[in-house]
Scaffold this motif. Sequence first.
Motif, PDB file in Angstrom:
ATOM      1  N   GLY A 107      44.855  25.187  35.519  1.00 45.76           N
ATOM      2  CA  GLY A 107      45.231  23.784  35.515  1.00 45.76           C
ATOM      3  C   GLY A 107      46.714  23.544  35.363  1.00 45.76           C
ATOM      4  O   GLY A 107      47.169  22.405  35.452  1.00 45.76           O
ATOM      5  N   SER A 108      47.487  24.616  35.169  1.00 43.77           N
ATOM      6  CA  SER A 108      48.936  24.469  35.004  1.00 43.77           C
ATOM      7  C   SER A 108      49.635  24.695  36.343  1.00 43.77           C
ATOM      8  O   SER A 108      49.056  25.234  37.295  1.00 43.77           O
ATOM      9  CB  SER A 108      49.462  25.460  33.973  1.00 43.77           C
ATOM     10  N   GLU A 109      50.916  24.306  36.405  1.00 47.74           N
ATOM     11  CA  GLU A 109      51.697  24.534  37.615  1.00 47.74           C
ATOM     12  C   GLU A 109      51.833  26.023  37.891  1.00 47.74           C
ATOM     13  O   GLU A 109      51.741  26.471  39.047  1.00 47.74           O
ATOM     14  CB  GLU A 109      53.082  23.902  37.462  1.00 47.74           C
ATOM     15  N   ALA A 110      52.046  26.809  36.827  1.00 46.74           N
ATOM     16  CA  ALA A 110      52.177  28.258  36.982  1.00 46.74           C
ATOM     17  C   ALA A 110      50.887  28.868  37.525  1.00 46.74           C
ATOM     18  O   ALA A 110      50.917  29.787  38.349  1.00 46.74           O
ATOM     19  CB  ALA A 110      52.551  28.898  35.645  1.00 46.74           C
ATOM     20  N   PHE A 111      49.740  28.356  37.063  1.00 46.00           N
ATOM     21  CA  PHE A 111      48.444  28.845  37.550  1.00 46.00           C
ATOM     22  C   PHE A 111      48.332  28.618  39.050  1.00 46.00           C
ATOM     23  O   PHE A 111      47.904  29.503  39.799  1.00 46.00           O
ATOM     24  CB  PHE A 111      47.317  28.120  36.813  1.00 46.00           C
ATOM     25  N   ASN A 112      48.726  27.429  39.514  1.00 50.16           N
ATOM     26  CA  ASN A 112      48.668  27.132  40.944  1.00 50.16           C
ATOM     27  C   ASN A 112      49.577  28.058  41.741  1.00 50.16           C
ATOM     28  O   ASN A 112      49.219  28.519  42.829  1.00 50.16           O
ATOM     29  CB  ASN A 112      49.055  25.681  41.204  1.00 50.16           C
ATOM     30  N   ASN A 113      50.782  28.309  41.210  1.00 54.39           N
ATOM     31  CA  ASN A 113      51.705  29.216  41.892  1.00 54.39           C
ATOM     32  C   ASN A 113      51.110  30.609  42.020  1.00 54.39           C
ATOM     33  O   ASN A 113      51.189  31.251  43.074  1.00 54.39           O
ATOM     34  CB  ASN A 113      53.034  29.280  41.142  1.00 54.39           C
ATOM     35  N   GLU A 114      50.515  31.091  40.929  1.00 51.65           N
ATOM     36  CA  GLU A 114      49.911  32.424  40.943  1.00 51.65           C
ATOM     37  C   GLU A 114      48.698  32.471  41.863  1.00 51.65           C
ATOM     38  O   GLU A 114      48.490  33.460  42.578  1.00 51.65           O
ATOM     39  CB  GLU A 114      49.521  32.821  39.515  1.00 51.65           C
ATOM     40  N   LEU A 115      47.918  31.404  41.867  1.00 50.55           N
ATOM     41  CA  LEU A 115      46.758  31.334  42.740  1.00 50.55           C
ATOM     42  C   LEU A 115      47.185  31.318  44.207  1.00 50.55           C
ATOM     43  O   LEU A 115      46.560  31.965  45.059  1.00 50.55           O
ATOM     44  CB  LEU A 115      45.936  30.083  42.424  1.00 50.55           C
ATOM     45  N   GLY A 116      48.283  30.615  44.498  1.00 52.40           N
ATOM     46  CA  GLY A 116      48.813  30.594  45.856  1.00 52.40           C
ATOM     47  C   GLY A 116      49.275  31.966  46.314  1.00 52.40           C
ATOM     48  O   GLY A 116      48.999  32.383  47.438  1.00 52.40           O
ATOM     49  N   ARG A 117      49.992  32.683  45.428  1.00 55.43           N
ATOM     50  CA  ARG A 117      50.446  34.036  45.765  1.00 55.43           C
ATOM     51  C   ARG A 117      49.260  34.970  45.961  1.00 55.43           C
ATOM     52  O   ARG A 117      49.256  35.811  46.865  1.00 55.43           O
ATOM     53  CB  ARG A 117      51.376  34.567  44.675  1.00 55.43           C
ATOM     54  N   MET A 118      48.246  34.830  45.116  1.00 54.21           N
ATOM     55  CA  MET A 118      47.059  35.672  45.244  1.00 54.21           C
ATOM     56  C   MET A 118      46.369  35.426  46.589  1.00 54.21           C
ATOM     57  O   MET A 118      45.937  36.381  47.264  1.00 54.21           O
ATOM     58  CB  MET A 118      46.079  35.380  44.106  1.00 54.21           C
ATOM     59  N   THR A 119      46.272  34.159  46.989  1.00 55.47           N
ATOM     60  CA  THR A 119      45.641  33.824  48.262  1.00 55.47           C
ATOM     61  C   THR A 119      46.409  34.418  49.432  1.00 55.47           C
ATOM     62  O   THR A 119      45.822  34.957  50.377  1.00 55.47           O
ATOM     63  CB  THR A 119      45.544  32.295  48.428  1.00 55.47           C
ATOM     64  N   LEU A 120      47.751  34.341  49.368  1.00 52.22           N
ATOM     65  CA  LEU A 120      48.578  34.911  50.431  1.00 52.22           C
ATOM     66  C   LEU A 120      48.427  36.426  50.505  1.00 52.22           C
ATOM     67  O   LEU A 120      48.269  36.998  51.575  1.00 52.22           O
ATOM     68  CB  LEU A 120      50.051  34.550  50.210  1.00 52.22           C
ATOM     69  N   LEU A 121      48.465  37.084  49.353  1.00 55.15           N
ATOM     70  CA  LEU A 121      48.398  38.546  49.337  1.00 55.15           C
ATOM     71  C   LEU A 121      47.005  39.064  49.675  1.00 55.15           C
ATOM     72  O   LEU A 121      46.856  40.210  50.116  1.00 55.15           O
ATOM     73  CB  LEU A 121      48.827  39.079  47.969  1.00 55.15           C
ATOM     74  N   SER A 122      45.991  38.238  49.451  1.00 54.42           N
ATOM     75  CA  SER A 122      44.625  38.696  49.721  1.00 54.42           C
ATOM     76  C   SER A 122      44.423  38.994  51.204  1.00 54.42           C
ATOM     77  O   SER A 122      43.566  39.808  51.560  1.00 54.42           O
ATOM     78  CB  SER A 122      43.606  37.651  49.259  1.00 54.42           C
ATOM     79  N   TYR A 123      45.219  38.346  52.061  1.00 57.62           N
ATOM     80  CA  TYR A 123      45.033  38.582  53.497  1.00 57.62           C
ATOM     81  C   TYR A 123      45.499  39.975  53.910  1.00 57.62           C
ATOM     82  O   TYR A 123      44.706  40.749  54.459  1.00 57.62           O
ATOM     83  CB  TYR A 123      45.743  37.500  54.312  1.00 57.62           C
ATOM     84  N   PRO A 124      46.777  40.353  53.641  1.00 56.38           N
ATOM     85  CA  PRO A 124      47.187  41.706  54.046  1.00 56.38           C
ATOM     86  C   PRO A 124      46.555  42.814  53.218  1.00 56.38           C
ATOM     87  O   PRO A 124      46.335  43.916  53.716  1.00 56.38           O
ATOM     88  CB  PRO A 124      48.711  41.679  53.863  1.00 56.38           C
ATOM     89  N   MET A 125      46.242  42.537  51.937  1.00 57.27           N
ATOM     90  CA  MET A 125      45.746  43.592  51.057  1.00 57.27           C
ATOM     91  C   MET A 125      44.235  43.772  51.116  1.00 57.27           C
ATOM     92  O   MET A 125      43.723  44.843  50.775  1.00 57.27           O
ATOM     93  CB  MET A 125      46.169  43.311  49.603  1.00 57.27           C
ATOM     94  N   ILE A 126      43.517  42.725  51.521  1.00 56.63           N
ATOM     95  CA  ILE A 126      42.054  42.791  51.504  1.00 56.63           C
ATOM     96  C   ILE A 126      41.455  42.498  52.877  1.00 56.63           C
ATOM     97  O   ILE A 126      40.669  43.286  53.404  1.00 56.63           O
ATOM     98  CB  ILE A 126      41.476  41.807  50.463  1.00 56.63           C
ATOM     99  N   ALA A 127      41.835  41.354  53.463  1.00 57.00           N
ATOM    100  CA  ALA A 127      41.202  40.932  54.722  1.00 57.00           C
ATOM    101  C   ALA A 127      41.470  41.907  55.864  1.00 57.00           C
ATOM    102  O   ALA A 127      40.561  42.257  56.616  1.00 57.00           O
ATOM    103  CB  ALA A 127      41.683  39.528  55.096  1.00 57.00           C
ATOM    104  N   ILE A 128      42.721  42.356  56.004  1.00 54.69           N
ATOM    105  CA  ILE A 128      43.048  43.268  57.104  1.00 54.69           C
ATOM    106  C   ILE A 128      42.343  44.616  56.953  1.00 54.69           C
ATOM    107  O   ILE A 128      41.717  45.095  57.909  1.00 54.69           O
ATOM    108  CB  ILE A 128      44.577  43.433  57.237  1.00 54.69           C
ATOM    109  N   PRO A 129      42.407  45.279  55.762  1.00 51.88           N
ATOM    110  CA  PRO A 129      41.649  46.530  55.613  1.00 51.88           C
ATOM    111  C   PRO A 129      40.148  46.354  55.837  1.00 51.88           C
ATOM    112  O   PRO A 129      39.507  47.212  56.459  1.00 51.88           O
ATOM    113  CB  PRO A 129      41.939  46.955  54.172  1.00 51.88           C
ATOM    114  N   SER A 130      39.592  45.245  55.351  1.00 49.19           N
ATOM    115  CA  SER A 130      38.166  44.998  55.541  1.00 49.19           C
ATOM    116  C   SER A 130      37.835  44.825  57.019  1.00 49.19           C
ATOM    117  O   SER A 130      36.799  45.296  57.502  1.00 49.19           O
ATOM    118  CB  SER A 130      37.732  43.753  54.763  1.00 49.19           C
TER     119      SER A 130
END
Length: 241
Positions: A181-204
């Motif tokens: 619910g914090s601004e920092a949480f949103n920033n971290e969630l955004g970075r996680m979403t971005l990184l999930s594509y090259p680190m998880i989606a592409i290998p999968s």
Amino acid sequence: MTDTRHTPEHQPRPLVDVMISVLLPSLIMMKLSNEQYLGADGALMFALAFPLGWGLLELVKYRKFNWIALLGLISVLLTGSIGLLRLDTQWLAIKEAAVPGIIGIAILISTQTRYPLIRTLLYNPKVLNVKKIHEHLERGGHTKQFEKRLMYATYWLSGTFFFSSAMNYILAKWLVHSPSGSEAFNNELGRMTLLSYPMIAIPSTLMMVAIFYYLWRTIHSLTGLSLEEIMARPTKDKEQR
């Protein structure tokens, strides 16, 4: 008089899917969570509206129940709930791991039924010319051998989702530490979403391609059919009146 209304054929649009479900939500959460813009809650709801709205549009437009799409919508709603209800970030890691994990388990359970889920995901008439393949398998007496190899492919397919589940959990625990619910949480969630594509989606995706290649090589070796003969051909509606 014929009814011209019909359900449109779904065409995969991976770039559009990534832009709407990954890039836009990530940028919104990272750039607009400041109080001078939308605030943490406002940015989170606005960001989640894109994959949620896109998923609902796909389900409504093509009028076909898709349980994977449904799990995606549930995932988005759970992510929003964790942020808006200020739940512990441990629940985010659990949620990230749970969605692909449930799919992996469902695929394994389906091997004990008459309809393994690999037939829905890969070995289906929209992807392969199943009727022609089945005819050639029966003609050569290779049906049982094919079913055995199809079962191996099913186990490997479930493994790709278990890989995604483990990587999702690791990525969430690694990147998201701030109170939900914090601004920092949103920033971290955004970075996680971005990184999930090259680190998880592409290998999968590469693992899925490898499984499909194994499936096509199996069909080719047992039937002698070429790739062009194996692949399903889209049918054109000739009755345009």
